[in-house]
Scaffold this active site. Sequence first.
Site, mmCIF file in Angstrom:
data_model
loop_
_atom_site.group_PDB
_atom_site.id
_atom_site.type_symbol
_atom_site.label_atom_id
_atom_site.label_comp_id
_atom_site.label_asym_id
_atom_site.label_seq_id
_atom_site.Cartn_x
_atom_site.Cartn_y
_atom_site.Cartn_z
ATOM 1 N N SER B 318 0.794 -1.230 0.000
ATOM 2 C CA SER B 318 0.000 0.000 0.000
ATOM 3 C C SER B 318 0.824 1.277 0.000
ATOM 4 C CB SER B 318 -0.924 0.013 1.202
ATOM 5 O OG SER B 318 -0.173 -0.087 2.373
ATOM 6 N N HIS B 346 -5.171 -5.316 0.278
ATOM 7 C CA HIS B 346 -5.570 -4.275 -0.668
ATOM 8 C C HIS B 346 -5.976 -4.820 -2.013
ATOM 9 C CE1 HIS B 346 -4.503 -0.612 1.565
ATOM 10 N NE2 HIS B 346 -3.717 -1.427 2.205
ATOM 11 N N LYS B 378 -11.410 -3.072 3.031
ATOM 12 C CA LYS B 378 -11.161 -2.197 1.904
ATOM 13 C C LYS B 378 -12.193 -2.327 0.801
ATOM 14 C CE LYS B 378 -7.036 -2.095 4.039
ATOM 15 N NZ LYS B 378 -6.573 -2.987 5.088
#
Lengths: 437, 561
Positions: B318, B346, B378
């Site tokens: 990330s 992610h 997420k």
Amino acid sequence: MATATEQWVLVEMVQALYEAPAYHLILEGILILWIIRLLFSKTYKLQERSDLTVKEKEELIEEWQPEPLVPPVPKDHPALNYNIVSGPPSHKIVVNGKECINFASFNFLGLLDNPRVKAAALASLKKYGVGTCGPRGFYGTFDVHLDLEDRLAKFMKTEEAIIYSYGFATIASAIPAYSKRGDIVFVDRAACFAIQKGLQASRSDIKLFKHNDMADLERLLKEQEIEDQKNPRKARVTRRFIVVEGLYMNTGTICPLPELIDDIDLISANMENALASIGGFCCGRSFVIDHQRLSGQGYCFSASLPPLLAAAAIEALNIMEENPGIFAVLKEKCRQIHKALQGISGLKVVGESFSPAFHLQLEESTRSREQDVRLLQEIVDQCMNKNIALTQARYLEKEEKCLPPPSIRVVVTVEQTEEELERAASTIKEVAQVVLL
Amino acid sequence: MRPGPGGCCCRRPVRANGCVTNGEVRNGYVKSSASAAAAAAGQIHHVTQNGGLYKRPFNEAFEETPMLVAVLTYVGYGVLTLFGYLRDFLRHWRIEKCHHATEREEQKDFVSLYQDFENFYTRNLYMRIRDNWNRPICSVPGARVDIMERQSHDYNWSFKYTGNIIKGVINMGSYNYLGFARNTGSCQEAAAKVLEEYGVGVCSTRQEIGNLDKHEELEELVARFLGVEAAMAYGMGFATNSMNIPALVGKGCLILSDELNHASLVLGARLSGATIRIFKHNNMQSLEKLLKDAIVYGQPRTRRPWKKILILVEGIYSMEGSIVRLPEVIALKKKYKAYLYLDEAHSIGALGPTGRGVVEYFGLDPEDVDVMMGTFTKSFGASGGYIGGKKELIDYLRTHSHSAVYATSLSPPVVEQIITSMKCIMGQDGTSLGKECVQQLAENTRYFRRRLKEMGFIIYGNEDSPVVPLMLYMPAKIGAFGREMLKRNIGVVVVGFPATPIIESRARFCLSAAHTKEILDTALKEIDEVGDLLQLKYSRHRLVPLLDRPFDETTYEETED
């Protein structure tokens, strides 16, 4: 002219050689011989990593067999098949299809299905959705979180509070934020697993003292003092912490706080039990708590608590503040069932009389833990058949530092009526008599 | 050397184009001198050596820091440090008022709780630009968000809320990849119904009496979604890593962890007690060398063979925006019989034609990854984490995971949100909303990255990663960028030390399927303006070719921890 001087110097030298004492000459001779030997001998090479040929390396790589990623789990492992609860885990709980009275969930104040709490959570859901989509530092701080922190700080009468999104992670992140390698932590033997993990992550020196034994703690502290005097420089940079639990989950006893200390630096708590929400919080002076905002791992690197859960916690706090009478009611019920469960043949009650979560242990354990666990499970299953929902206290047997003996966990909530408490006590008595004799 | 199934042979370092002369190897890529690299830069080829493993082009680039910028950044930090010392001195001698909280009088002679130096950075650098973080919001974290305005009259030591709300700020900071952070719609309605029925809390652990039928439903759905045999869900993504890695490996095992792994993976690895060795970020030669040496030489000192080797990687990193080289990792893992733990925090939902994550993105088989871990925060707009894999693995975790025994299970409305959003992505709710969102995200990603690169910013990472780091470098620009963007009604995330190396501070944009083209265009226009204002357009279009990263044979890092 020069040659004459040279010759004269040479003569002087030869004369000096004759006049020198014999031992001197011999010593010099030996030294010269030694130097010549060192100059010409081979240097000793340290055997470096055995130089394997490429082929040998390939063979080693071919031959190596790792263990399987996980060892196989036997089909009858006691923890493999979970009880399935259909519907909410409230006062009347449906476990594996049977409706029972709930004596196993930590729903002390009965807030799990309180309509006000649900309404507050619903309002929050309609406003914010479910997830926060980010950690506190990156647009994951909602006004609800700030409100909750304020309310908690006021409720606990401290300066500041900080909330975490997971109860276990609260103390497991708080301890390593303050205590580092080289610091010393004095902790009770019966501390729960989350505290143990926090201590492990901190890499500090752990000193265990006997459960609730203040004399033992004092002995350890005195020993440490002597150590400090031996090495004052080290003592100046070593921090010392004491970690205790308010109400020990593993034993149902409370710590003797007045004997221990006059002011507490950090209080850590779990919102997942009495507050019937999710998450945990730490509170204390700003000086102490503010540090966690940048170094609490579970706070900085993890998404924040969903707003609906924070709103539920705020409403739960409201209810607690409005009806302070429920605490007395809970205490009374605890006392009642504690008394009722005394004198069961084969089982003993472990825990304070006013503790809402206590244990029932076998009075005489069979030598093997497996056998004990099976007996207790038999009792639990039969109680379930008679519509009393109980559970065994679960531990990770290989990971706990001081593994508590197997036990049945009994939880008292304000929603249980006196009649239900009596019924539970008599059911357990009956079942215990059948199973253990 | 016999070629392995993936053709991953160890090759000699490439020295042809002078990349080694006065360069330092960092992160596996070399900072080459200007003249030599200019020649190499002409050939910006992105085909990797093991091209056979990749079914699609893998375009990843990390442009090197321009020399002048690096020097100025160091100068900037130097000046800040000097001023920091000066201010500390003034505070110590009470010439300047001390704003931060201090220890109690009674405890002043205890050993100080915090090391002074530890807090030097916090006091003197972080405090100055603290208003860029922890910005409180009061609406759904969707494409637009409402931020509560804060003011500070004492240089960020304390904040007061003015009572104003900045409405409709374009949200480029929240992890909302597929746009499921909504307070209306089918997900919210389903969650509301479950909330009414089940309540909010659970008050027990999975192994005791906290295992609801909803949890079983969720786990079955997750397993189907990922294409694995079974799955298990946990209440917190961070805790999924820190509590399950110790259950899988212990003493006598080896963990090979990527340099830039997340704090939860690092914590889990430390708590497990296994030996940890770090390989350079996304560098397959580094990984192969470690694997080879580990098997050939065994455990240090005793030379016993390792019990197991576990490779820890993430799907999308990330902070860098890079995607793991999964085909090569799997080829290596098969050749050396190691186990792979993939953290898709992610990448789940954000990559792949149907949102199944990085495994689908590369067209690989989910069975090749031993442990597939991910989070629901997420792309699903909820909270929590999961682990998927073979049935034996999940059975083992059900009995031995710390979380199952000691931690409370997921809250029912959160579970319902995950179930509904997952069904939507899979297309099982009868609409094609899921597929559209996935496609929209992919389009947004490509468009946004292309436009930023065209403007001349240095953007790190893979072309397909929805995490877009834009390099700022200088400390003053961190604060300036954050504030200028907020003035223009755009909320961005800026990151500096210690989350990134000290001179590589960056702004990080997280794209979302909820962002429409208009929103992106507005944002791009503002970023362009601010870029000109702050002189952030550093790029000289000099992309370091991926292949020509000579691998330094002499580095063999061993961290006995």
